[in-house]
Scaffold this active site. Sequence first.
Site, PDB file in Angstrom:
ATOM      1  N   ASP A  14       2.216 -31.139 -55.932  1.00 41.92           N
ATOM      2  CA  ASP A  14       2.005 -31.680 -57.275  1.00 41.92           C
ATOM      3  C   ASP A  14       2.581 -33.092 -57.308  1.00 41.92           C
ATOM      4  O   ASP A  14       3.792 -33.277 -57.113  1.00 41.92           O
ATOM      5  CB  ASP A  14       2.697 -30.787 -58.312  1.00 41.92           C
ATOM      6  N   ASP A 110      -4.315 -34.573 -58.945  1.00 35.66           N
ATOM      7  CA  ASP A 110      -2.944 -34.738 -58.457  1.00 35.66           C
ATOM      8  C   ASP A 110      -2.279 -33.430 -58.045  1.00 35.66           C
ATOM      9  O   ASP A 110      -1.058 -33.380 -57.905  1.00 35.66           O
ATOM     10  CB  ASP A 110      -2.092 -35.429 -59.520  1.00 35.66           C
ATOM     11  N   GLU A 111      -3.064 -32.379 -57.833  1.00 25.97           N
ATOM     12  CA  GLU A 111      -2.463 -31.065 -57.611  1.00 25.97           C
ATOM     13  C   GLU A 111      -3.382 -30.224 -56.741  1.00 25.97           C
ATOM     14  O   GLU A 111      -4.601 -30.212 -56.934  1.00 25.97           O
ATOM     15  CB  GLU A 111      -2.242 -30.395 -58.973  1.00 25.97           C
TER      16      GLU A 111
END
Length: 360
Positions: A14, A110-111
């Site tokens: 993350d 983003d993860e």
Amino acid sequence: MTTEGAHRKIIHIDMDAFYASVEQRDFPEYRGKPLVVGGSPEGRGGVVATASYEARKFGIRSAMSSKTAQRLCPEAIFVFPRFDAYKAVSNHIREIFRRYTDIIEPLSLDEAYLDVTMDKQGIGSAIEIATQIKDAIRTELQLTASAGVSINKFVAKIASDMNKPDGLTFIGPSRLEAFMEALVVEKFFGVGKVTAAKMKAMGLHTGADLKQLSEAEMIRHFGKPGKFYYQIVRGIDNRAVQPHRETKSVSVEDTYQDDLITKETMLPELETLSGRLSKRLERYGLKGRTVTVKFKFHDFTLMTRSLSLSEWINDHESILDAVKIILEKAALEDKRVRLLGVGLSNFDQQHTDEKQLRLF
């Protein structure tokens, strides 16, 4: 494939305050300052997509209205999102992941989950792989990421959030039972605000409390999800990391303690849901053309109404405009609404030049 009896090696990566961190990297004048990505620079409208850690100290959070964010921190700097820049960074991050495994399940820009049970470089240690990934992101992109490492997706995701920013947390099999017992019920996958409130009213506050209930009792109190809660509290999560997952729709919903009876009482709730949906879509980098509103009534019957648009959207204002049209046309006389949901779909690239809004 894992050998029988062997544990999977799952990493959840993350990025830390992703949009804000990219802005602070690219624009030195933003570094060390409370930065808000999303909303109006004057705080007049819109929703916070991401806030820098400097801004979070003032209580600013994702999905908060920019007006509230400005009130909490008048000196905050507001910038509009640059999604092309974020997507380029995200693509580079995925390339780093692919050095170690092709079993990658992106959750947003983003993860992502990574299954490194059989990693491509033969390293064997998920902790070492997570360390190398974090180092590569720092060296090649001048950004930081937090990582959670465990034997399943649920625990890996919880672990990645434990030591942010720039953290790496490993929850191995020997720690799993104690970890799950100490976890508060709100952290359990699938437990929303309403279910958490019900659990607390029953005196169930932690995983250890939930563990006292049998599977039959879980199902009796919480319905079909009760079976999943029974397993997850024991650290059992057999969900596989799913590469190449295609997103068909994105939605948010909320259940209300008191039924909503008038459209006037529903509108503010739909406005809040539209803001949450917009924030989630921006994180995914998605735009769609079909807005859907879900109504669940007091008798548990469901009704959905959709509106197809001529343009691709993901911003709060456009979603809310469509939601208002749907609400106006919906036949809700004598209906008591216990749940509302707002979703966006039709993410394919079939650009049809519709000149009018069409209500389905």
